[in-house]
Design a protein around this motif. Structure first.
Motif, PDB file in Angstrom:
ATOM      1  N   ALA A   1       0.834  -1.199   0.000  1.00  0.00           N
ATOM      2  CA  ALA A   1       0.000   0.000   0.000  1.00  0.00           C
ATOM      3  C   ALA A   1       0.869   1.249   0.000  1.00  0.00           C
ATOM      4  O   ALA A   1       1.941   1.286   0.594  1.00  0.00           O
ATOM      5  N   THR A   2       0.404   2.258  -0.681  1.00  0.00           N
ATOM      6  CA  THR A   2       1.091   3.560  -0.699  1.00  0.00           C
ATOM      7  C   THR A   2       0.453   4.450   0.360  1.00  0.00           C
ATOM      8  O   THR A   2      -0.259   5.400   0.056  1.00  0.00           O
ATOM      9  N   GLY A   3       0.680   4.085   1.632  1.00  0.00           N
ATOM     10  CA  GLY A   3       0.070   4.816   2.734  1.00  0.00           C
ATOM     11  C   GLY A   3       0.618   6.224   2.844  1.00  0.00           C
ATOM     12  O   GLY A   3       1.771   6.497   2.508  1.00  0.00           O
ATOM     13  N   PHE A   4      -0.196   7.139   3.335  1.00  0.00           N
ATOM     14  CA  PHE A   4       0.185   8.538   3.457  1.00  0.00           C
ATOM     15  C   PHE A   4       0.616   8.894   4.870  1.00  0.00           C
ATOM     16  O   PHE A   4       0.810  10.052   5.191  1.00  0.00           O
ATOM     17  N   PHE A   5       0.767   7.882   5.758  1.00  0.00           N
ATOM     18  CA  PHE A   5       1.300   8.132   7.093  1.00  0.00           C
ATOM     19  C   PHE A   5       2.061   6.881   7.525  1.00  0.00           C
ATOM     20  O   PHE A   5       1.874   5.786   6.990  1.00  0.00           O
ATOM     21  N   GLY A   6       2.935   7.032   8.502  1.00  0.00           N
ATOM     22  CA  GLY A   6       3.882   5.991   8.840  1.00  0.00           C
ATOM     23  C   GLY A   6       3.270   4.684   9.287  1.00  0.00           C
ATOM     24  O   GLY A   6       3.856   3.622   9.083  1.00  0.00           O
ATOM     25  N   ASP A   7       2.097   4.729   9.909  1.00  0.00           N
ATOM     26  CA  ASP A   7       1.475   3.517  10.425  1.00  0.00           C
ATOM     27  C   ASP A   7       0.319   3.052   9.554  1.00  0.00           C
ATOM     28  O   ASP A   7      -0.579   2.350  10.030  1.00  0.00           O
ATOM     29  N   ALA A   8       0.317   3.418   8.289  1.00  0.00           N
ATOM     30  CA  ALA A   8      -0.752   3.012   7.383  1.00  0.00           C
ATOM     31  C   ALA A   8      -0.723   1.502   7.180  1.00  0.00           C
ATOM     32  O   ALA A   8       0.352   0.892   7.202  1.00  0.00           O
TER      33      ALA A   8
ATOM     34  N   GLY B   1      -5.503  -2.537  -5.820  1.00  0.00           N
ATOM     35  CA  GLY B   1      -5.350  -1.094  -5.882  1.00  0.00           C
ATOM     36  C   GLY B   1      -6.300  -0.301  -5.021  1.00  0.00           C
ATOM     37  O   GLY B   1      -6.273   0.933  -5.061  1.00  0.00           O
ATOM     38  N   ALA B   2      -7.151  -0.958  -4.238  1.00  0.00           N
ATOM     39  CA  ALA B   2      -8.102  -0.235  -3.388  1.00  0.00           C
ATOM     40  C   ALA B   2      -7.382   0.375  -2.184  1.00  0.00           C
ATOM     41  O   ALA B   2      -6.258   0.004  -1.841  1.00  0.00           O
ATOM     42  N   ASN B   3      -8.057   1.327  -1.538  1.00  0.00           N
ATOM     43  CA  ASN B   3      -7.502   1.994  -0.362  1.00  0.00           C
ATOM     44  C   ASN B   3      -7.223   0.967   0.728  1.00  0.00           C
ATOM     45  O   ASN B   3      -8.097   0.187   1.117  1.00  0.00           O
ATOM     46  N   SER B   4      -5.992   0.977   1.243  1.00  0.00           N
ATOM     47  CA  SER B   4      -5.610  -0.033   2.238  1.00  0.00           C
ATOM     48  C   SER B   4      -6.359   0.129   3.555  1.00  0.00           C
ATOM     49  O   SER B   4      -6.391  -0.800   4.365  1.00  0.00           O
ATOM     50  N   LEU B   5      -6.950   1.288   3.798  1.00  0.00           N
ATOM     51  CA  LEU B   5      -7.685   1.507   5.047  1.00  0.00           C
ATOM     52  C   LEU B   5      -8.946   0.648   5.115  1.00  0.00           C
ATOM     53  O   LEU B   5      -9.498   0.440   6.200  1.00  0.00           O
ATOM     54  N   TYR B   6      -9.421   0.157   3.977  1.00  0.00           N
ATOM     55  CA  TYR B   6     -10.667  -0.606   3.949  1.00  0.00           C
ATOM     56  C   TYR B   6     -10.445  -2.110   3.980  1.00  0.00           C
ATOM     57  O   TYR B   6     -11.406  -2.873   3.987  1.00  0.00           O
ATOM     58  N   THR B   7      -9.191  -2.570   3.942  1.00  0.00           N
ATOM     59  CA  THR B   7      -8.912  -3.995   4.024  1.00  0.00           C
ATOM     60  C   THR B   7      -9.209  -4.494   5.433  1.00  0.00           C
ATOM     61  O   THR B   7      -8.814  -3.873   6.413  1.00  0.00           O
ATOM     62  N   GLN B   8      -9.914  -5.625   5.520  1.00  0.00           N
ATOM     63  CA  GLN B   8     -10.277  -6.177   6.821  1.00  0.00           C
ATOM     64  C   GLN B   8      -9.317  -7.295   7.221  1.00  0.00           C
ATOM     65  O   GLN B   8      -8.798  -8.022   6.367  1.00  0.00           O
ATOM     66  N   TYR B   9      -9.101  -7.454   8.532  1.00  0.00           N
ATOM     67  CA  TYR B   9      -8.180  -8.448   9.058  1.00  0.00           C
ATOM     68  C   TYR B   9      -8.913  -9.306  10.094  1.00  0.00           C
ATOM     69  O   TYR B   9      -9.649  -8.786  10.933  1.00  0.00           O
ATOM     70  N   THR B  10      -8.706 -10.621  10.014  1.00  0.00           N
ATOM     71  CA  THR B  10      -9.314 -11.537  10.973  1.00  0.00           C
ATOM     72  C   THR B  10      -8.263 -12.520  11.468  1.00  0.00           C
ATOM     73  O   THR B  10      -7.279 -12.820  10.780  1.00  0.00           O
TER      74      THR B  10
END
Length: 470
Positions: A167-174, A181-190
């Motif tokens: 992911a091309t995060g815009f902050f260090g802890d992204a 190619g979707a926004n990494s903030l929307y990926t879910q983790y289980t």
């Protein structure tokens, strides 16, 4: 004439005896039954036990799921099939002629949760998913341990799966993963089907040691409804359970670089600094506390890194260093109460500290620390009923997450940023403290229950409820 008559009688008796012996010899020639056993996904099943009329020495399928068994001729027979993790099956074999070969094909239906040993068994993963049409990819435990990875981070191994990119995060802890190619903030983790998402900006609440995982799967675009809450995909992590065999490992890693107590060094403008150091230590163990009943699995990792950071402008000299420290802990206990009742207790904890002295931009005063502390405590009970044709899995999980951004060296009453001119002199302006404190904590409670039942050899019903309060 009398001797001739006696000779004829003896010849007739010999002929009848020969015919009778030949008939018995023909009747004793067996027939053969051969076949292939597969799961519902089409994967060949090895190690399936095949028994004739519940007696005699059994046959066993090979790695291709094939078996061969001799059966008496002119007699109907019954074949019984049994394998760990699957419902028993029975097949009637008609009477066969001597020397005949009868070929069959059997599909075994999964037997839902039995005991603690069943939990540790691995599921077959065919190339084509014909069960629920989910798309994505999976890395098994052997691959997780064998593939090279940066700092033993399991999530970086997901880059080997098609459609998964950094992911091309815009902050260090992204969050690190982007699906198609979707926004990494929307990926879910289980983890083991339960939620592992922090509720601030997205991403995993807890980071796990590499040795704590038995499987890493990423589902993209198409996935089951029970995983929901995602517009792009789901990262499924499966924890490692213990077994009757004991296993353990211990590792240490040292990459020398700048000394531990070194001061940030000046680097000419536009030059990429090469100062980097990493120390990492960890290990894990798994086995049985009570053979066939109680199993354990634990893992721990610690890492410490020190890295020079590049200045954000070519007009100033670089004088910044980032320090990173991680602690990852995991523990799991499986208790088989009976062949139909199993309980699993799982605990995970991670503490990630990232301190930027000078934030890698201008001066040491512009420092900041990011603390991400997460924990998961889950209890799952599995029950099997209806002779193994149905199961219920009830889970409760409590998760915590703390995100804190305190100053590294200064307090909030002192100036944090000094403005420096291109020639290195201090400008007559000092930016003081913002008096802003970001220290937030999240508590989450999740309840989940799933029931699954086999309605017929070709139809299965699965239903459940999932509630989260944070």
């Amino acid at each position: 004439m009398k001797p001739i008559r006696q000779l004829c009688q003896l010849a007739g008796l010999a002929l009848l005896a020969g015919l009778s012996a030949g008939g018995r010899l023909c009747a004793q020639t067996p027939a053969t039954v051969e076949g292939t056993l597969r799961s519902q996904s089409g994967t060949p099943l090895a190690g399936v036990r095949v028994l004739l009329d519940s007696a005699g020495p059994p046959a066993q399928t090979d790695a291709s799921g094939r078996f061969t068994l001799s059966v008496p001729a002119h007699h109907s027979a019954r074949l019984d099939f049994s394998a760990v993790g699957f419902s028993p099956a029975t097949l009637a074999v008609p009477a066969l002629a001597p020397g005949a070969v009868h070929t069959i094909a059997i599909t075994l239906v999964p037997l839902y949760q039995l005991d603690a040993l069943t939990i540790t068994s691995r599921k077959p993963l065919p190339l084509l998913n014909t069960r629920d049409a989910a798309t994505g990819g999976t890395l098994e435990q052997e691959e997780l341990l064998a593939l090279p990875t940066d700092a033993r981070d399991p999530l970086t191994l997901a880059y080997t799966i098609p459609g998964i990119t950094p992911a091309t995060g815009f902050f260090g802890d992204a969050p690190p993963l982007s699906i198609n190619g979707a926004n990494s903030l929307y990926t879910q983790y289980t983890l083991d089907g339960l939620d592992n998402n922090e509720g601030f900006l997205g991403g995993p609440r807890v980071e796990f040691p590499l040795g704590a995982l038995a499987r890493l799967s990423v589902l993209a675009n198409s996935y089951g409804a029970e995983l929901g809450r995602s517009s792009s995909g789901v990262v499924e992590e499966t924890s490692r359970a213990g077994s009757n065999q004991s296993h353990g490992d211990l590792f240490g890693y040292w990459r020398p670089g700048i000394p531990l107590d070194a001061e940030p060094k000046l680097t000419p403008p536009g030059t990429d600094p090469d100062g980097f150091r990493r120390f990492q230590l960890g290990g894990g163990a798994s086995g049985a506390i009570v053979r066939d009943h109680t199993f354990y699995s634990v893992a721990a990792e610690y890492s410490n890194e020190n890295e020079d950071r590049i200045g954000s402008t070519a007009q100033t000299q670089f004088i910044g260093t980032e320090k990173r420290e991680k602690v990852k802990l995991f523990g799991r206990i499986d208790q088989g109460w009976s062949p139909t009742q199993t309980t699993t207790l799982r605990v995970a904890y991670s503490n990630v500290n990232r301190a930027g002295q000078g934030t890698g931009v201008v001066t040491p005063e512009a420092d900041i620390t990011t603390q991400r502390i997460g924990s998961l405590t889950a209890l799952t009970h599995r029950s099997a009923f209806a002779d193994g044709r149905a199961s219920n899995s009830a889970s409760v999980q409590f998760g915590t997450f703390r995100w804190n951004l305190p100053p590294t060296e200064r307090n909030l009453d002192q100036p944090q940023v000094t403005i420096v001119a291109p020639d290195g002199t201090t400008v007559e302006a000092v930016v003081g403290s913002s008096n802003f404190i970001f220290d937030e904590t999240e508590h989450q409670l999740q309840l989940r229950d799933v029931i699954e039942a086999q309605l017929s050899p070709h139809h299965t019903l699965r239903a459940g409820a999932d509630a989260i309060r944070g």
